[in-house]
Write a protein that holds these residues in place. Structure first.
Motif, PDB file in Angstrom:
ATOM      1  N   PRO A 178       0.808  -1.225   0.000  1.00 46.93           N
ATOM      2  CA  PRO A 178       0.000   0.000   0.000  1.00 46.93           C
ATOM      3  C   PRO A 178       0.841   1.276   0.000  1.00 46.93           C
ATOM      4  N   ASN A 179       1.981   1.268   0.682  1.00 40.23           N
ATOM      5  CA  ASN A 179       2.854   2.445   0.680  1.00 40.23           C
ATOM      6  C   ASN A 179       3.446   2.684  -0.704  1.00 40.23           C
ATOM      7  N   VAL A 180       3.794   1.601  -1.383  1.00 39.14           N
ATOM      8  CA  VAL A 180       4.315   1.716  -2.744  1.00 39.14           C
ATOM      9  C   VAL A 180       3.256   2.323  -3.659  1.00 39.14           C
ATOM     10  N   GLU A 181       2.030   1.819  -3.553  1.00 37.21           N
ATOM     11  CA  GLU A 181       0.944   2.322  -4.390  1.00 37.21           C
ATOM     12  C   GLU A 181       0.662   3.800  -4.113  1.00 37.21           C
ATOM     13  N   ALA A 182       0.706   4.178  -2.840  1.00 41.78           N
ATOM     14  CA  ALA A 182       0.464   5.583  -2.492  1.00 41.78           C
ATOM     15  C   ALA A 182       1.491   6.491  -3.153  1.00 41.78           C
ATOM     16  N   LEU A 183       2.745   6.053  -3.162  1.00 40.35           N
ATOM     17  CA  LEU A 183       3.801   6.879  -3.728  1.00 40.35           C
ATOM     18  C   LEU A 183       3.685   6.995  -5.245  1.00 40.35           C
ATOM     19  N   THR A 184       3.477   5.876  -5.933  1.00 46.99           N
ATOM     20  CA  THR A 184       3.413   5.943  -7.399  1.00 46.99           C
ATOM     21  C   THR A 184       2.170   6.704  -7.868  1.00 46.99           C
ATOM     22  N   GLN A 185       1.076   6.574  -7.141  1.00 46.49           N
ATOM     23  CA  GLN A 185      -0.117   7.340  -7.513  1.00 46.49           C
ATOM     24  C   GLN A 185       0.110   8.830  -7.320  1.00 46.49           C
ATOM     25  N   ALA A 186       0.775   9.202  -6.226  1.00 46.61           N
ATOM     26  CA  ALA A 186       1.001  10.615  -5.937  1.00 46.61           C
ATOM     27  C   ALA A 186       2.012  11.240  -6.890  1.00 46.61           C
ATOM     28  N   CYS A 187       3.058  10.489  -7.233  1.00 48.09           N
ATOM     29  CA  CYS A 187       4.154  11.067  -8.016  1.00 48.09           C
ATOM     30  C   CYS A 187       4.033  10.845  -9.520  1.00 48.09           C
ATOM     31  N   LYS A 206      -0.033   6.821 -11.454  1.00 48.98           N
ATOM     32  CA  LYS A 206      -0.191   5.487 -12.016  1.00 48.98           C
ATOM     33  C   LYS A 206      -0.065   4.428 -10.933  1.00 48.98           C
ATOM     34  N   ALA A 207      -0.643   3.262 -11.189  1.00 48.94           N
ATOM     35  CA  ALA A 207      -0.449   2.130 -10.301  1.00 48.94           C
ATOM     36  C   ALA A 207       1.002   1.683 -10.366  1.00 48.94           C
ATOM     37  N   ALA A 208       1.499   1.140  -9.277  1.00 50.44           N
ATOM     38  CA  ALA A 208       2.904   0.747  -9.219  1.00 50.44           C
ATOM     39  C   ALA A 208       3.268  -0.239 -10.324  1.00 50.44           C
ATOM     40  N   ASP A 257       2.151  -0.551 -13.243  1.00 51.39           N
ATOM     41  CA  ASP A 257       2.223   0.063 -14.573  1.00 51.39           C
ATOM     42  C   ASP A 257       3.615   0.619 -14.848  1.00 51.39           C
ATOM     43  N   LEU A 258       4.335   0.942 -13.788  1.00 57.36           N
ATOM     44  CA  LEU A 258       5.683   1.491 -13.915  1.00 57.36           C
ATOM     45  C   LEU A 258       6.755   0.445 -13.666  1.00 57.36           C
ATOM     46  N   PHE A 259       6.503  -0.387 -12.671  1.00 63.07           N
ATOM     47  CA  PHE A 259       7.461  -1.402 -12.235  1.00 63.07           C
ATOM     48  C   PHE A 259       6.760  -2.762 -12.274  1.00 63.07           C
ATOM     49  N   PRO A 260       6.834  -3.448 -13.391  1.00 63.94           N
ATOM     50  CA  PRO A 260       6.091  -4.713 -13.535  1.00 63.94           C
ATOM     51  C   PRO A 260       6.478  -5.783 -12.528  1.00 63.94           C
ATOM     52  N   VAL A 261       7.682  -5.702 -11.987  1.00 65.49           N
ATOM     53  CA  VAL A 261       8.108  -6.648 -10.960  1.00 65.49           C
ATOM     54  C   VAL A 261       8.261  -5.895  -9.642  1.00 65.49           C
ATOM     55  N   ILE A 262       7.522  -6.343  -8.631  1.00 64.66           N
ATOM     56  CA  ILE A 262       7.573  -5.695  -7.316  1.00 64.66           C
ATOM     57  C   ILE A 262       7.740  -6.767  -6.243  1.00 64.66           C
ATOM     58  N   ALA A 263       8.760  -6.609  -5.420  1.00 67.29           N
ATOM     59  CA  ALA A 263       8.948  -7.440  -4.236  1.00 67.29           C
ATOM     60  C   ALA A 263       8.864  -6.512  -3.036  1.00 67.29           C
ATOM     61  N   SER A 264       7.850  -6.691  -2.198  1.00 66.23           N
ATOM     62  CA  SER A 264       7.619  -5.766  -1.084  1.00 66.23           C
ATOM     63  C   SER A 264       7.795  -6.467   0.252  1.00 66.23           C
ATOM     64  N   GLY A 265       7.921  -5.656   1.279  1.00 63.82           N
ATOM     65  CA  GLY A 265       8.272  -6.173   2.594  1.00 63.82           C
ATOM     66  C   GLY A 265       7.280  -7.137   3.195  1.00 63.82           C
ATOM     67  N   ASP A 266       6.016  -7.052   2.799  1.00 60.59           N
ATOM     68  CA  ASP A 266       5.017  -7.955   3.358  1.00 60.59           C
ATOM     69  C   ASP A 266       5.035  -9.328   2.690  1.00 60.59           C
ATOM     70  N   GLU A 267       6.018  -9.550   1.785  1.00 63.51           N
ATOM     71  CA  GLU A 267       6.111 -10.834   1.102  1.00 63.51           C
ATOM     72  C   GLU A 267       7.290 -11.682   1.562  1.00 63.51           C
TER      73      GLU A 267
END
Length: 234
Positions: A124-133, A136-138, A140-150
């Motif tokens: 959710p923090n990643v999505e908040a940042l990419t939407q604000a800056c 776009k959804a994360a 759409d910019l970074f097709p591969v995402i590895a986040s801390g909750d994984e």
């Protein structure tokens, strides 16, 4: 070296978000009736522990035995509230991308390079940042995402970068990681990646031994030659 993918950390690397995280923590502590208030000096130390929930646990471990302590379930609940508050603050326009990030991402996409994120922060923090800056959804910019909750182990453990590499389907030698902190540097190096470090507000006093490059930011004038050769034909 064949450079095919760029893997970015998020907080402190894409944007100077840590002060907003600190504000969100402190406001959430107050909302929960806790007398905790993390100063910048406090937070500089706490950032050496990867992950927000882990940071809270590390902090309360240092408190006196008579102080109020949160259970694991309470930590998870408080952190969920903090994440929502952070997203609200980001949406209000309290953050911008660090110099050069938008240009680098655009040029990499034009060159057909793969883009990934490897971050201890939550999705959710990643999505908040990419939407604000970017608006776009994360993904759409970074097709591969590895986040801390994984992952079970946060930075400096290499697990998050190993997950990103697995999803990219590329060997470390074909990728470059971008980090701002020592724990992030060690995480990426542990996965066998060359690392470009751009120190941020909370990591500018750290040593970053082992980095392939340590530069102030990712403005084009600072791009390492390997990026210039791969991305710039103009």
């Amino acid at each position: 070296m064949t450079l095919n993918a760029l893997i970015f950390d998020v907080d402190g690397t894409l944007a100077e978000t840590e002060e907003i995280h600190r504000r969100a923590f402190n406001e959430t502590f107050a909302e929960w009736g806790l007398d905790w208030n993390w100063s910048q000096d406090d937070y500089r130390v706490l950032l050496k522990t990867g992950g927000g929930k882990e940071r809270i646990a590390a902090f309360q471990f240092s408190l006196a035995d008579t102080a109020r302590k949160l259970t694991d379930d309470e930590i998870r609940a408080l952190h969920k509230d903090k994440t929502a508050r952070y997203g609200h603050l980001i949406a209000q326009g309290h953050v911008t991308l660090r110099p050069g990030i938008a240009d680098l991402v655009e040029k990499a996409r034009e060159a057909g390079m793969r883009l990934a994120l490897a971050t201890t922060t939550s999705r959710p923090n990643v999505e908040a940042l990419t939407q604000a800056c970017w608006g776009k959804a994360a993904a759409d910019l970074f097709p591969v995402i590895a986040s801390g909750d994984e992952v079970a182990r946060k930075k400096p453990d290499p697990e998050i970068y190993l997950l990103a590499l697995k999803r990219l389907g590329l060997p470390p030698r074909d990728c470059v990681a971008f980090e701002d902190s020592r724990i992030g540097l060690h995480s990426a190096m542990g996965a066998g990646l060359p690392v470009v470090v751009t120190p941020s507000l909370y990591t500018d006093e750290e040593e970053h031994m082992g980095a392939a490059f340590r530069i102030p930011d990712l403005s084009r004038k600072n791009w390492p030659l390997m990026l210039v050769a791969r991305l710039c034909s103009d």
